[in-house]
Write a protein that holds these residues in place. Structure first.
Motif: not given
Length: 585
Positions: A410-416, A418-424, A501-506
């Protein structure tokens, strides 16, 4: 007749006298005086020969050879972990009164022309004992004062550096351990208790049937003062001690009582690890959660729950082989965090190793500014995750143990946002829900899975009809199991990698990572429904937390009688958590 009698008496007296003389001869050992001078001369000669060796080695290789020839360990050798400090959390060596003597040669000393030779040289036996913070120095002969002062000055500086390093290491590690106990069966099922290693006023933590026990268990089989848990500052470990209970204490189904049953003596301290199960009497079972506090704020809710689900079909005990972990932020990377679950088979060794390696390796890869900027600009970490799996597999030295691995970056961009990417690899899975849209972030690698059978067919050795296992294992992809992979090329450690996956603040978003103990009895659709139902039920309350949601999912798996270890990590991107906890293996 009288003459014969006198002869016999005379012979007996002579024999007795001879025996007395022999006894006195061996008692006083008169031969000592004939060989003492020769013995002393040879001893002195040998000692001088030892002292004639130089105190300062001219060649580092010679010094190393001396260490090996004398079977001596260097000062920085980790006796407990059998490795050097830079390999395991910078652990400083401690003897803890075991009497182990480290022979040390002092280096980088300029030898004065007036330095005494032969019998005037000096050999020091340095006995480090950090519990007393002193160095015991035993000189054979003293050199002139200037040389001794120089030696003592360097020894003092080295010792001060050791004390400073030990203080820093202890300060780092001592601040992070927190213990949570949860009663999972018995009359007090659901009861929880937590304590931190940095709160000595609440330690030791006591377990019993009567007050003032910290974990008060209303069970007639539990003694008034049954057991206690303490923090061992020297080992940096939690320890469980039976306090002479009547009905006994079990740790992972093994008794830890004093061997003398009925004596009411305390048992020996036993180390606790995350996922251990404590049994008091016969019905009250307590699961142990050990976590390390991370003082950086994590910007969303994280909850974690696990249970070995100890009873299987036929009453067979099931050891805990799941390891769940997470770290936010990764070292030196304020925008990135890692969450993962490893489900071991053949033991928990591979799962523990992988859970330690993944955060370290991912952080190392992302420390490259070009790779990090590429992830942030392209919003894709596929290469990072693929490389992390490859390096982890290469560093795992487990030939007869293996594990699944599900990793969510999981990482955050400059606008707070989030993005999440999975591997398994394997069958530990991750699902996400964003604004009501459900997404499966992993792929099942069981041999019965259609896509996995197609992959195996492409290797040129297709599975037979009805074949559901390879060498007794129902997985075709895993980490570790090096022996099996050498025998059959159809086994793989190549991960499946999801889209980011893009996770917007809202966004109304959450993620569930779990081992197959959950997914065997709860579908991904039902897991999402359970989370949404809990949110609706507690919508007006502020008590709803990620930890409670994880516990709810675990309870559902227990109710449906799952027959495998179950571990769950729940990420709630709608809430803010004040601190994070990373599970210790």
């Amino acid at each position: 007749m009288s003459t014969m009698l006198q002869t016999i008496v005379t012979v007996l007296l002579l024999l007795m006298l001879l025996l007395i003389i022999i006894f006195l001869f061996f008692l006083f050992k008169p031969w000592r005086f004939f060989f003492s001078s020769r013995f002393r001369s040879s001893t002195i000669k040998g000692s001088v020969g030892e002292l004639d060796r130089p105190l300062v080695e001219d060649d580092v290789n010679n010094q190393n050879n001396n260490i090996h020839n004398n079977n001596e360990l260097p000062r920085d050798y980790d006796l407990e972990g059998a490795c050097y400090p830079n390999e395991v959390n910078f652990r400083s060596p401690r003897t803890h009164g075991q009497g182990l003597v480290h022979k040390q040669r002092l280096q980088n000393l300029s030898v004065s022309p007036n330095f005494p030779q032969g019998g005037d040289s000096l050999v020091l036996d340095v006995i480090p004992d950090h519990s007393e913070d002193v160095d015991v120095v035993q000189p054979f002969k003293f050199p002139p004062p200037p040389i001794l002062a120089q030696i003592q000055k360097q020894s003092t500086q080295n010792h001060q550096n050791d004390r400073l390093q030990d203080f820093v290491e202890r300060d780092i590690t001592d601040q992070r351990s927190c213990l949570t106990l949860e009663v999972i069966s018995g009359p007090s099922c659901g009861l929880r208790c937590s304590v931190q290693s940095t709160n000595p006023s609440r330690l030791p933590l006591t377990l019993g049937r009567v007050s003032p026990s910290d974990l008060l268990i209303k069970d007639s089989e539990v003694s008034g003062k049954h057991a206690l848990i303490k923090w061992n500052l020297d080992k940096m470990k939690w320890e469980l001690v039976d306090m002479g209970s009547l009905n006994g204490t079990l740790l992972n189904s093994k008794s830890i009582n004093h061997p003398d049953t009925g004596s009411r003596h305390w048992g020996d301290p036993m180390n606790l690890a995350n996922g251990d199960v404590i049994t008091l009497g016969t019905t009250s079972k307590i699961i142990v959660h050990i976590a390390s506090q991370n003082h950086h704020h994590i910007p969303f809710g994280v909850g974690m729950a696990s249970d070995p689900m100890a009873l299987r079909r036929g009453g067979k005990k099931l050891p805990m082989e799941d390891v769940c972990y997470y770290q936010w932020p990764l070292p030196g990377l304020d925008q990135f965090g890692l969450f993962g679950i490893c489900d071991g088979h053949g033991g928990d060794g591979a799962a523990k190793s992988a859970s330690k390696l993944f955060p370290e390796i991912v952080a190392s890869i992302l420390s490259d500014s070009l790779k990090r900027e590429r992830v942030l600009s392209l919003r894709d970490a596929s290469d990072i995750l693929r490389d992390a799996f490859s390096q982890t597999e290469a560093r795992l030295n487990h030939y007869y143990e293996g594990c699944t691995a599900t990793v969510l970056l999981v990482w955050a961009d400059c606008d707070d946002n989030f993005y999440a990417q999975c591997a398994n690899v394997g069958d530990s899975a991750c699902i996400m829900s964003v604004n009501g849209q459900q997404m499966k972030m992993t792929e099942d690698h069981k041999i019965t899975n259609y896509s996995e059978r197609l992959r195996i067919e492409e290797t040129g050795e297709p599975l037979k009809d009805g074949e559901t296992r390879l060498y007794g294992i129902n997985l075709a992809r895993m980490l570790g199991d090096k022996f099996l992979k050498q025998q059959d090329s159809r086994f793989s450690s190549e991960p499946y990698i999801s889209e980011a996956v893009h996770i917007h603040q809202a966004s109304k978003a959450f993620a569930v990572l779990a081992s197959d103990g959950l997914w065997d009895v709860v579908s991904s659709k039902k897991a999402v429904q359970l989370v949404l139902q809990m949110r609706e039920r507690y919508y007006t309350e502020k008590e709803i937390t990620a930890e409670k949601t994880a516990s709810l999912l675990l309870s559902e798996a227990r109710t449906l009688k799952t027959k495998d270890n179950t571990s769950i990590i729940f990420l709630d991107f709608d809430t803010f958590n004040s601190f994070s906890c990373k599970v210790e293996s």
